[in-house]
Design a protein around this motif. Sequence first.
Motif, PDB file in Angstrom:
ATOM      1  N   GLY A   3       0.851  -1.173   0.000  1.00  0.00           N
ATOM      2  CA  GLY A   3       0.000   0.000   0.000  1.00  0.00           C
ATOM      3  C   GLY A   3       0.886   1.222   0.000  1.00  0.00           C
ATOM      4  O   GLY A   3       2.063   1.154  -0.361  1.00  0.00           O
ATOM      5  N   THR A   4       0.332   2.334   0.407  1.00  0.00           N
ATOM      6  CA  THR A   4       1.070   3.594   0.442  1.00  0.00           C
ATOM      7  C   THR A   4       1.553   3.875   1.853  1.00  0.00           C
ATOM      8  O   THR A   4       0.783   3.776   2.807  1.00  0.00           O
ATOM      9  N   THR A  30       4.280   1.851  -2.069  1.00  0.00           N
ATOM     10  CA  THR A  30       4.382   3.182  -2.668  1.00  0.00           C
ATOM     11  C   THR A  30       4.733   4.161  -1.557  1.00  0.00           C
ATOM     12  O   THR A  30       4.080   4.164  -0.510  1.00  0.00           O
ATOM     13  N   ALA A  31       5.770   4.966  -1.774  1.00  0.00           N
ATOM     14  CA  ALA A  31       6.234   5.889  -0.735  1.00  0.00           C
ATOM     15  C   ALA A  31       5.890   7.329  -1.113  1.00  0.00           C
ATOM     16  O   ALA A  31       6.282   7.813  -2.179  1.00  0.00           O
ATOM     17  N   VAL A  32       5.136   7.992  -0.250  1.00  0.00           N
ATOM     18  CA  VAL A  32       4.852   9.420  -0.387  1.00  0.00           C
ATOM     19  C   VAL A  32       5.692  10.126   0.670  1.00  0.00           C
ATOM     20  O   VAL A  32       5.478   9.936   1.879  1.00  0.00           O
ATOM     21  N   ALA A  58      11.105   1.948  -8.116  1.00  0.00           N
ATOM     22  CA  ALA A  58      10.279   2.203  -6.930  1.00  0.00           C
ATOM     23  C   ALA A  58       9.199   3.230  -7.233  1.00  0.00           C
ATOM     24  O   ALA A  58       9.386   4.152  -8.035  1.00  0.00           O
ATOM     25  N   GLN A  59       8.065   3.052  -6.589  1.00  0.00           N
ATOM     26  CA  GLN A  59       6.961   3.999  -6.702  1.00  0.00           C
ATOM     27  C   GLN A  59       7.096   5.027  -5.576  1.00  0.00           C
ATOM     28  O   GLN A  59       6.700   4.776  -4.443  1.00  0.00           O
ATOM     29  N   THR A  60       7.699   6.146  -5.882  1.00  0.00           N
ATOM     30  CA  THR A  60       7.947   7.176  -4.864  1.00  0.00           C
ATOM     31  C   THR A  60       7.554   8.547  -5.406  1.00  0.00           C
ATOM     32  O   THR A  60       7.581   8.788  -6.613  1.00  0.00           O
ATOM     33  N   SER A  61       7.222   9.426  -4.507  1.00  0.00           N
ATOM     34  CA  SER A  61       7.028  10.832  -4.870  1.00  0.00           C
ATOM     35  C   SER A  61       7.413  11.694  -3.683  1.00  0.00           C
ATOM     36  O   SER A  61       7.192  11.314  -2.531  1.00  0.00           O
ATOM     37  N   LEU A  89      -3.369   6.415  -6.063  1.00  0.00           N
ATOM     38  CA  LEU A  89      -2.481   5.872  -5.042  1.00  0.00           C
ATOM     39  C   LEU A  89      -3.137   4.634  -4.450  1.00  0.00           C
ATOM     40  O   LEU A  89      -4.365   4.598  -4.298  1.00  0.00           O
ATOM     41  N   PRO A  90      -2.341   3.636  -4.079  1.00  0.00           N
ATOM     42  CA  PRO A  90      -2.923   2.508  -3.336  1.00  0.00           C
ATOM     43  C   PRO A  90      -3.422   2.996  -1.973  1.00  0.00           C
ATOM     44  O   PRO A  90      -2.972   4.031  -1.465  1.00  0.00           O
ATOM     45  N   PRO A  91      -4.340   2.263  -1.370  1.00  0.00           N
ATOM     46  CA  PRO A  91      -4.784   2.637  -0.020  1.00  0.00           C
ATOM     47  C   PRO A  91      -3.595   2.747   0.932  1.00  0.00           C
ATOM     48  O   PRO A  91      -2.562   2.103   0.742  1.00  0.00           O
ATOM     49  N   LEU A  92      -3.761   3.551   1.952  1.00  0.00           N
ATOM     50  CA  LEU A  92      -2.673   3.745   2.907  1.00  0.00           C
ATOM     51  C   LEU A  92      -2.405   2.465   3.688  1.00  0.00           C
ATOM     52  O   LEU A  92      -3.330   1.736   4.055  1.00  0.00           O
TER      53      LEU A  92
END
Length: 331
Positions: A3-4, A30-32, A58-61, A89-92
């Motif tokens: 998830g995120t 996924t990293a926010v 990697a899925q990052t922002s 975004l995937p769920p947290l």
Amino acid sequence: MAGTIIVTGANGSLAIPAVRYLLTNYPDYTAVLTVRSTEDSDPNTKKLRETIAKFPKAQTSIRQLDLANLSAVHDFASAIAAEVADKKLPPLASIVCNAYYWNLVGDPEFTADGVERSIQVNHISHVALVLRLLGSFGPEGGRVVLFTSDGHFSGKNGLEKYPPGIPDDLDSLLKATPESDKLGHGFKRYANSKLAILMWGYALNRYLEKDEALNKITAIVIDPGSLTDSRALRTNTPQFLHYVQRFALQPLRPLLRLKDPTMRTAADAGADVIELAANKAYPGERGYLKLLKREPSSPDSLNEDKQQKVWVKSAEWAKITKENTALASSI
């Protein structure tokens, strides 16, 4: 469960190695990553960007978030909730409330909201962020990681001159006046914020457990230890602390750890935080940890009446209402 994972203060001493650990060991997340400035003119953000560049898949922002501006926090939370709802975004899976502020050398500083900066950045804005985003977690739940320190426990930190405590007039935590002893009073403001975080975390867990829709979300409040390589010891601190860090804490850490096992590196602490955020350490459990060990927090922090008062006031300060949190029954 991927998830995120949101990390605040993501260009900090603990956060950068934590992000590296996350992308190395749990690449499906996924990293926010939030920072006050997203520009490379900020050397810490530049270092963060260089770190994540080593993980091109990697899925990052990196997102801008100023925790000293409560409206910005609410806007950010609304944006993240919308992205999750729209499946952008995937769920947290986790919110890691890492960002902090202290000032041990100057007069009290105030945010755009007129609030003493330590309590807003460390506590109030994270309250807003967490309570606004509880509804954006997935059905499997997830974890909120909050940060306290040994400063919350009177007599445990060598910088303490005045014991921490939650006053009867809770609104007085939002205020401060210049004092001649800037180190002592600056540290007390910081310590009080860490005590408030811990007490609020205990209350948060009680409310989450009672909520059938949210009871798979758990909160952990961690004291990550004494990080001998942390930039915190060189930011808004007296010169003597810079020397202590350079000539004692860092070179003598292996010896110091024989007496005080909490003396460790930011990378060690960052790994622990990610293990908690990914729900691998103490899966499904709640409460307070010193490093990754169960220990009792201070007697003051365990006062449930005061925990409840901190809970109610924190929601008020953070401008949380029944309309803007999924935990509406508790507000």
